[in-house]
Design a protein around this motif. Structure first.
Motif, short mmCIF file in Angstrom:
data_model
loop_
_atom_site.label_atom_id
_atom_site.label_comp_id
_atom_site.label_asym_id
_atom_site.label_seq_id
_atom_site.Cartn_x
_atom_site.Cartn_y
_atom_site.Cartn_z
N LEU A 66 0.85 -1.18 0.00
CA LEU A 66 0.00 0.00 0.00
C LEU A 66 0.88 1.24 0.00
O LEU A 66 1.86 1.31 0.75
N SER A 67 0.53 2.19 -0.84
CA SER A 67 1.22 3.47 -0.88
C SER A 67 0.18 4.58 -0.74
O SER A 67 -0.80 4.61 -1.48
N VAL A 68 0.41 5.47 0.22
CA VAL A 68 -0.45 6.62 0.43
C VAL A 68 0.41 7.86 0.24
O VAL A 68 1.48 7.97 0.84
N SER A 69 -0.05 8.76 -0.62
CA SER A 69 0.70 10.00 -0.85
C SER A 69 -0.26 11.17 -0.94
O SER A 69 -1.45 10.98 -1.21
N TRP A 70 0.25 12.35 -0.70
CA TRP A 70 -0.60 13.54 -0.74
C TRP A 70 0.24 14.74 -1.12
O TRP A 70 1.45 14.74 -1.03
N GLY A 71 -0.47 15.75 -1.58
CA GLY A 71 0.16 17.01 -1.94
C GLY A 71 -0.87 17.93 -2.56
O GLY A 71 -2.05 17.58 -2.69
N PRO A 72 -0.43 19.12 -2.96
CA PRO A 72 -1.36 20.05 -3.60
C PRO A 72 -1.95 19.44 -4.87
O PRO A 72 -1.26 18.76 -5.62
N ASP A 73 -3.24 19.67 -5.08
CA ASP A 73 -3.90 19.18 -6.30
C ASP A 73 -3.51 20.10 -7.45
O ASP A 73 -3.82 21.29 -7.41
N PRO A 74 -2.82 19.56 -8.46
CA PRO A 74 -2.37 20.43 -9.56
C PRO A 74 -3.52 21.01 -10.37
O PRO A 74 -3.37 22.04 -11.02
N GLY A 75 -4.69 20.40 -10.31
CA GLY A 75 -5.82 20.88 -11.09
C GLY A 75 -6.70 21.89 -10.37
O GLY A 75 -7.55 22.51 -10.99
N ARG A 76 -6.51 22.03 -9.05
CA ARG A 76 -7.37 22.93 -8.28
C ARG A 76 -6.56 23.64 -7.20
O ARG A 76 -6.13 23.02 -6.23
N ALA A 77 -6.38 24.93 -7.38
CA ALA A 77 -5.61 25.73 -6.42
C ALA A 77 -6.25 25.65 -5.04
O ALA A 77 -7.46 25.78 -4.90
N GLY A 78 -5.41 25.42 -4.05
CA GLY A 78 -5.89 25.38 -2.68
C GLY A 78 -6.47 24.05 -2.24
O GLY A 78 -6.86 23.91 -1.09
N TRP A 79 -6.52 23.07 -3.12
CA TRP A 79 -7.07 21.76 -2.79
C TRP A 79 -5.94 20.79 -2.50
O TRP A 79 -4.83 20.91 -3.01
N LEU A 80 -6.24 19.80 -1.70
CA LEU A 80 -5.32 18.73 -1.37
C LEU A 80 -5.71 17.47 -2.14
O LEU A 80 -6.90 17.13 -2.19
N ALA A 81 -4.75 16.80 -2.72
CA ALA A 81 -5.00 15.51 -3.37
C ALA A 81 -4.34 14.42 -2.53
O ALA A 81 -3.16 14.54 -2.17
N LEU A 82 -5.10 13.40 -2.18
CA LEU A 82 -4.58 12.26 -1.44
C LEU A 82 -4.79 11.03 -2.30
O LEU A 82 -5.90 10.80 -2.79
N SER A 83 -3.73 10.26 -2.50
CA SER A 83 -3.80 9.06 -3.33
C SER A 83 -3.53 7.82 -2.50
O SER A 83 -2.62 7.79 -1.67
#
Length: 130
Positions: A66-83
């Motif tokens: 299992l790999s969990v990663s996160w960072g700024p969502d490149p498609g939406r300013a101010g949003w967080l993307a968690l994978s």
């Protein structure tokens, strides 16, 4: 009274602690502070994903990862993307025949309480969730 929120890395580590055998679980991302009102919903979704991975997914079999990663969502300013990406699960791939309680709950929490989006894919051997 004064609780300001939670650290995302800490939430991920806490939810995965029971399943984090060496070499099976990875988590990475920049420091992110989760607002107090979002900490419980985020923890709930992480808990549901971890429980499902341990019962039916990659963490239910030796060698699954299992790999969990996160960072700024490149498609939406101010949003967080968690994978969330599982590999080596005993899953042939394809969308499940029906949405079960945990999946329904996770979708409703993300879209309702967090005002976010939930994207899921089921390739052979795992789940990808963003």
């Amino acid at each position: 009274g004064g609780w300001a929120g939670a650290d995302l890395a800490g939430l991920v580590a806490d939810e995965l602690a029971a399943y984090a055998a060496p070499g099976r679980v990875w988590a990475s991302g920049p420091p992110v502070a989760i607002a107090a009102e979002a900490a419980q919903p985020v923890s709930l979704v992480l808990h549901e994903l971890a429980t499902n991975a341990a019962r039916h997914g990659a963490l239910s079999v030796p060698g699954g990862t299992l790999s969990v990663s996160w960072g700024p969502d490149p498609g939406r300013a101010g949003w967080l993307a968690l994978s969330w990406e599982e590999a080596g699960a005993p899953h042939p791939g394809g969308v499940p025949a029906r949405e079960r309680f945990g999946s329904l709950m996770a979708r409703q929490v993300v879209t309702g309480q967090l005002a976010g989006t939930l994207e899921r894919e089921w390739p052979p051997g795992g789940l990808r969730c963003r």
